[in-house]
Scaffold this motif. Structure first.
Motif, PDB file in Angstrom:
ATOM      1  N   ALA A  10      13.175  15.981   2.748  1.00  0.00           N
ATOM      2  CA  ALA A  10      13.446  16.170   1.318  1.00  0.00           C
ATOM      3  C   ALA A  10      14.835  16.772   1.056  1.00  0.00           C
ATOM      4  O   ALA A  10      14.986  17.675   0.238  1.00  0.00           O
ATOM      5  CB  ALA A  10      12.360  17.026   0.674  1.00  0.00           C
ATOM      6  N   HIS A  12      18.299  17.498  -0.446  1.00  0.00           N
ATOM      7  CA  HIS A  12      18.912  17.325  -1.771  1.00  0.00           C
ATOM      8  C   HIS A  12      20.319  17.904  -1.714  1.00  0.00           C
ATOM      9  O   HIS A  12      20.539  18.997  -1.197  1.00  0.00           O
ATOM     10  CB  HIS A  12      18.096  18.054  -2.841  1.00  0.00           C
ATOM     11  N   GLU A  14      23.966  18.014  -4.220  1.00  0.00           N
ATOM     12  CA  GLU A  14      24.661  17.604  -5.442  1.00  0.00           C
ATOM     13  C   GLU A  14      25.930  18.419  -5.636  1.00  0.00           C
ATOM     14  O   GLU A  14      26.066  19.541  -5.137  1.00  0.00           O
ATOM     15  CB  GLU A  14      23.756  17.733  -6.665  1.00  0.00           C
ATOM     16  N   VAL A  19      24.924  13.781  -8.327  1.00  0.00           N
ATOM     17  CA  VAL A  19      23.947  14.001  -7.257  1.00  0.00           C
ATOM     18  C   VAL A  19      24.271  13.037  -6.121  1.00  0.00           C
ATOM     19  O   VAL A  19      24.413  11.830  -6.341  1.00  0.00           O
ATOM     20  CB  VAL A  19      22.509  13.757  -7.763  1.00  0.00           C
ATOM     21  N   GLY A  22      19.043  12.557  -3.601  1.00  0.00           N
ATOM     22  CA  GLY A  22      17.946  13.091  -4.393  1.00  0.00           C
ATOM     23  C   GLY A  22      16.942  13.822  -3.527  1.00  0.00           C
ATOM     24  O   GLY A  22      16.799  15.043  -3.582  1.00  0.00           O
ATOM     25  N   SER A  23      16.243  13.089  -2.672  1.00  0.00           N
ATOM     26  CA  SER A  23      15.264  13.687  -1.764  1.00  0.00           C
ATOM     27  C   SER A  23      15.147  12.767  -0.550  1.00  0.00           C
ATOM     28  O   SER A  23      14.380  11.801  -0.558  1.00  0.00           O
ATOM     29  CB  SER A  23      13.909  13.840  -2.450  1.00  0.00           C
ATOM     30  N   GLY A  59      18.690  21.564  -1.142  1.00  0.00           N
ATOM     31  CA  GLY A  59      17.236  21.544  -1.129  1.00  0.00           C
ATOM     32  C   GLY A  59      16.752  20.845   0.117  1.00  0.00           C
ATOM     33  O   GLY A  59      17.493  20.089   0.761  1.00  0.00           O
ATOM     34  N   GLU A 200      21.776   7.500  -3.831  1.00  0.00           N
ATOM     35  CA  GLU A 200      21.115   8.780  -3.542  1.00  0.00           C
ATOM     36  C   GLU A 200      20.000   8.682  -2.501  1.00  0.00           C
ATOM     37  O   GLU A 200      19.229   9.620  -2.312  1.00  0.00           O
ATOM     38  CB  GLU A 200      20.538   9.409  -4.825  1.00  0.00           C
TER      39      GLU A 200
END
Length: 598
Positions: A10, A12, A14, A19, A22-23, A59, A200
């Protein structure tokens, strides 16, 4: 399921303006050889940075299996400018230790044999520093290696050596490789998986570049009609891969029947007869003739007795090691270098367009906006029988419309390369010379450039270390070998064979100092060289005795060890294998030295 050597969950990332990911969840398991492709700016280097620990994601998390060692080559090095080449690569190890290691000798020979061993890092060019940084990484012991554009500043031989090195570095189904490169031949030669970074996400594909192209065409065909431009371009690329490079597409994962069905209505990449007719119309029958041309700088002869009649419509690739005289040859053709022997005749109608490595065409317009630059050119050009505007041409090269407002000096390297190529073409040259055109360019941009060159009625000369590009856009190749121009009916493979023969025919140590070619020697050793070799033989014999004693102890410990302690047994087994590998390498070196000493 096997625990990944390196895993990401996951992720992340940005920046204030956008971004990047994303994940994203990905993993590298034992035996993975992964090539990463995608447009410039979509996050390829950022992904490598997070997986190697150089960039902290905003993230998600990155995990490593216990004890896994990850080595990374980023696009900028952290070498100490005050150190020498030798200190940067082998540190403070005594010469007899690292010179006795076959793997270290191979890395030095493959990447930096032409560099003075005592030269300071601060005195080197950017390309030379890059090769030292790569050599420093590759002599280390790593379970996973992460490479960001490793083929930059390597010549064809260096790229071929690197491909063999990473293919043979680990045992089958062990170790892991992640590589970002625009060199599509390298991707096909080395990688068994391809990750495409876009929108992303990270999308995985089986196989190297050729297999990725097929799967992407299938994906694009099933996507919305808005993808039709890219789909058609990649179908043309696929058609060339099937027709022009059967060796690449013979890999089991490349589904040939599906490929043939996809490309059955795609015409050949270019029509050489029509292109030659148009080229003769624009050029006449004489382009540039080199007759016994040579160039000498003081005592150094760079080129000698070069005779070459460049024909209208000819599409030629030029190969040669770094410093062999390729740029000098282009200078002779362009008229910026005068021959010191022989002569050069130019056709009266020749209009040369040169794409150099320094962005010289953009130097005077750095403060102008892209749209302003385009507005100064003529309104339309005829390509493939259709009128095309400069903006449409730029879009065809993958330049986003929103960048038309940007100032030239603010563009990225890849965007500058697109604009540089466009301005060259808009000048309507009938002889195009490209000097390392793949620098700062992603695979999509390369495919678009190749597509455009396929329909451009001009004589084309390409100097490049990018094997894929040479084979894709040129119909014949020449090489500069020992200052002379030689035709290569067998293409790049023949060039590599000739270079190997050239190297083996020289007396060992010729062309490089002893310091820059450690371990080299000759049957006629001087007294000091013989004493040094005898010392190294004695050191190897002592080390072999120690290794034999170590292995005896390790085998005894394994016999007495708790057989249910799998992790402990695995560690002992690893130590035994490491000792065995070192023994084999030392024995090889002992035999080499024994032959020299006699």
């Amino acid at each position: 399921m096997a625990v990944p050597l390196v895993g990401a969950e996951a992720l992340h990332l940005e920046y204030p303006t956008r971004v990047v990911f994303g994940s994203v969840t990905v993993g590298v398991v034992e035996g993975d050889r992964i090539g990463i492709v995608g447009r410039n700016g979509d996050g390829k280097s950022s992904l490598l940075g997070m997986l190697s620990g150089l960039i902290e994601p905003h993230g998600g998390r990155v995990t490593r299996r216990g004890g896994v060692r990850v080595g990374a080559l980023s696009q900028s090095d952290d070498l100490d400018s005050a150190l020498t080449v030798g200190q940067s690569i082998v540190g403070d190890q005594p010469e007899h230790e690292w010179a006795g290691d076959a793997r270290i000798r191979d890395v030095i020979g493959g990447l930096v044999t032409d560099l003075p061993w005592e030269a300071r890092i601060g005195e080197l060019s950017g390309g030379q520093r890059r090769r030292v940084a790569l050599a420093t990484l590759l002599i280390g012991e790593w379970d996973v290696i992460v490479l960001d554009e490793p083929t930059n500043h390597l010549d064809v031989e260096g790229i071929s050596w690197l491909a063999e090195h990473v293919k043979n570095r680990w045992a089958r189904n062990s170790g892991g490789l992640l590589v970002v490169t625009h060199d599509r031949w390298f991707l096909d030669e080395v990688c068994t998986q391809t990750w495409e970074v876009h929108d992303e996400i990270v999308e995985p594909f089986e196989g190297g570049y050729a297999a990725y192209v097929l799967q992407r065409v299938e994906r694009d065909r099933m996507a919305a009609a808005t993808e039709s431009k890219r789909q058609n371009l990649m179908r043309k690329e696929l058609a060339w891969l099937r027709r022009g490079a059967p060796a690449r597409t013979s890999k089991p994962k490349f589904r040939i029947d599906a490929a043939n069905q996809l490309i059955q209505d795609v015409p050949p990449a270019r029509n050489p007869v029509e292109l030659q007719r148009l080229a003769v119309t624009r050029l006449g029958k004489q382009v540039i003739d080199l007759e016994g041309a040579g160039v000498r700088y003081g005592d150094r002869e760079v080129l000698r007795d070069v005779t070459w009649r460049i024909a209208p419509g000819e599409r030629t690739g030029i190969l040669g090691a770094n410093g062999s005289g390729k740029s000098t040859l282009l200078g002779l053709i362009a008229g910026t270098v005068a021959p010191t022997s022989g002569q050069i005749k130019r056709g009266k109608t020749v209009r040369l367009g040169l794409l150099d490595q320094q962005f010289s065409q953009l130097a005077e317009i750095g403060g102008d906006r892209v749209r302003e630059v385009l507005a100064r050119t003529q309104t339309t050009f005829t390509i493939d029988g259709r009128d095309t505007t400069p903006a449409q041409l730029l879009e065809r090269l993958g330049f986003a419309r929103e960048h038309l407002q940007a100032r030239v000096g603010e563009l990225s390297g890849g965007q500058k390369r697109r604009l540089q190529l466009l301005l060259l073409l808009l000048d309507e040259p009938n002889l195009i010379a490209l000097d390392e055109p793949t620098n700062d360019v992603d695979a999509d941009m390369l495919a678009a450039t190749e597509d455009l060159l396929d329909s451009w009625p001009a004589t084309l000369l390409v100097v490049s270390h990018d094997r894929y590009l040479l084979e894709r856009v040129t119909d014949q190749q020449y090489a500069i070998l020992d200052g002379q121009l030689r035709h290569l009916p067998g293409g790049v493979d023949e060039y590599l064979r000739l270079r190997r023969e050239q190297a083996s025919s020289r007396a060992p140590g010729e062309g490089a100092s002893k310091a820059s070619q450690p371990g080299s020697g000759s049957s006629g050793l001087s007294g000091s060289e013989r004493r040094t070799a005898q010392k190294e033989v004695s050191a190897i014999e002592r080390r072999l005795d120690k290794l034999q004693a170590e292995m005896t102890k390790l085998h005894a410990r394994m016999a007495d060890h708790d057989q249910s302690d799998y992790a402990g047994l695995q560690k002992l087994t690893g130590q035994v294998r490491a000792a065995e590998r070192e023994t084999v390498e030392l024995e090889e070196r002992w035999l080499e030295l024994s032959d020299l000493i006699g």
